[in-house]
Design an enzyme around this catalytic site. Structure first.
Site, PDB file in Angstrom:
ATOM      1  N   HIS A  86      -3.545  -4.623  -0.200  1.00 40.81           N
ATOM      2  CA  HIS A  86      -2.944  -5.123   1.078  1.00 40.81           C
ATOM      3  C   HIS A  86      -3.422  -6.950   0.860  1.00 40.81           C
ATOM      4  CE1 HIS A  86      -3.068  -1.784   3.163  1.00 40.81           C
ATOM      5  NE2 HIS A  86      -4.236  -1.120   2.843  1.00 40.81           N
ATOM      6  N   GLU A 103      -2.443  -8.995   2.863  1.00 43.09           N
ATOM      7  CA  GLU A 103      -2.866  -9.645   3.982  1.00 43.09           C
ATOM      8  C   GLU A 103      -4.125  -9.452   4.164  1.00 43.09           C
ATOM      9  OE1 GLU A 103      -2.349  -5.453   5.436  1.00 43.09           O
ATOM     10  OE2 GLU A 103      -1.823  -6.620   3.635  1.00 43.09           O
ATOM     11  N   CYS A 120       0.707  -0.951  -0.118  1.00 44.24           N
ATOM     12  CA  CYS A 120       0.419   0.141   0.426  1.00 44.24           C
ATOM     13  C   CYS A 120       1.249   1.212   0.292  1.00 44.24           C
ATOM     14  CB  CYS A 120      -1.093   0.391   1.107  1.00 44.24           C
ATOM     15  SG  CYS A 120      -2.505   1.136   0.737  1.00 44.24           S
TER      16      CYS A 120
END
Length: 208
Positions: free
Chosen positions: A181, A183, A79
Site C-alpha cells: 500500500h 498510501e 494491493c
C-alpha cells in the site's frame, strides 16, 4: 486528472489524500466516462478477488480498463487492484482477471516461520528501474496480503523477501502494480506515487 476507481472494494479515500499531499489532482469515480477521460487511473482493492472482479464486470469497468490500457494511458493497481491486472486467480475459486499483465494469483505458501497474511513493513529490492522505483532499493513499504502475483520475471520490477520472493511491484508498458500500500507506506509510498505522477504527465505530453 487522476481518477481513483470506486467499485466498493477499495481504500479510495486514503489514496486520494495521498495524491492531494503530493499535489496531484484526483477524483474518486465509478463513472465509465469520467474514468475514460482521466489522464491516469488508479485501481485500488481490498477483499476477495472473485467478488472484486465480479463488481468490476457488473459495472462494465473491466472493459473500460482494457480500453484505457490499449490507449496507452497509465494505470496503477494497488494491493488487490494489482492482482486484478493479471490473467487469473485461484482465490476461493478460479476467476479470470483483466489480463493486462501475464500471470496468475496464488496463495502464499504455508510456512511455520512466516505468517499468512503477510502483514507489516518489508524491504524492497528493485529489479528494474522505472519512474516508480528509482532510488527505492532497500526502502521499506507496508504490506497486507495472503495472495501474490506469480508472473514472469520480466514483469517484476521490485520484490520483498518472505516465505518466497514476493513480487512487490510489476510493470508492463503503461501498466503498473504495487502489492503493498503506497498510501500507507509513509514518505517512500509518496515517492512511488510521485513516480506515477511523472509517468502520467509524460504520457499526457506525448499524446498532445
Amino acid at each position: 486528472m487522476i481518477v481513483i476507481i470506486d467499485y466498493d472494494t477499495g481504500n479510495t479515500k486514503s489514496i486520494s489524500k495521498a495524491l492531494d499531499f503530493i499535489g496531484l489532482q484526483n477524483k474518486i469515480s465509478s463513472d465509465a466516462t469520467e474514468i475514460s477521460q482521466a489522464d491516469g487511473v488508479i485501481l485500488p482493492g481490498v477483499g476477495a478477488y472473485p467478488e472484486a472482479m465480479k463488481e468490476l464486470t457488473r459495472r462494465g469497468l473491466n472493459k473500460t480498463l482494457k480500453e484505457i490500457a490499449a490507449g496507452g494511458k497509465p494505470i496503477l493497481g494497488v494491493c488487490l487492484g494489482m492482482q486484478l491486472l493479471l490473467e487469473s486467480s485461484n482465490e476461493h475459486s478460479f476467476t479470470n482477471g483483466l489480463g493486462l499483465i501475464p500471470g496468475h494469483v496464488e496463495k502464499l505458501p504455508e510456512d511455520p516461520e512466516f505468517a499468512v497474511p503477510h502483514m507489516g513493513w518489508n524491504q524492497l529490492q528493485i529489479k528494474r528501474a522505472t519512474p516508480l522505483t528509482k532510488q527505492l532499493d532497500g526502502e521499506y513499504v507496508y504490506y497486507v496480503h495472503s495472495y501474490y502475483a506469480n508472473c514472469p520475471e520480466e514483469y517484476i520490477i521490485a520484490t520483498s523477501g518472505y516465505s518466497i520472493e514476493v513480487p512487490g511491484m510489476i510493470n508492463k508498458g503503461n501498466i503498473y502494480g504495487a502489492q503493498f500500500h503506497p498510501e500507507k507506506s509513509g514518505q517512500i509510498g509518496l515517492e512511488i506515487l510521485k513516480g506515477f505522477k511523472e509517468v502520467t504527465y509524460s504520457c499526457k505530453s506525448s499524446q498532445q
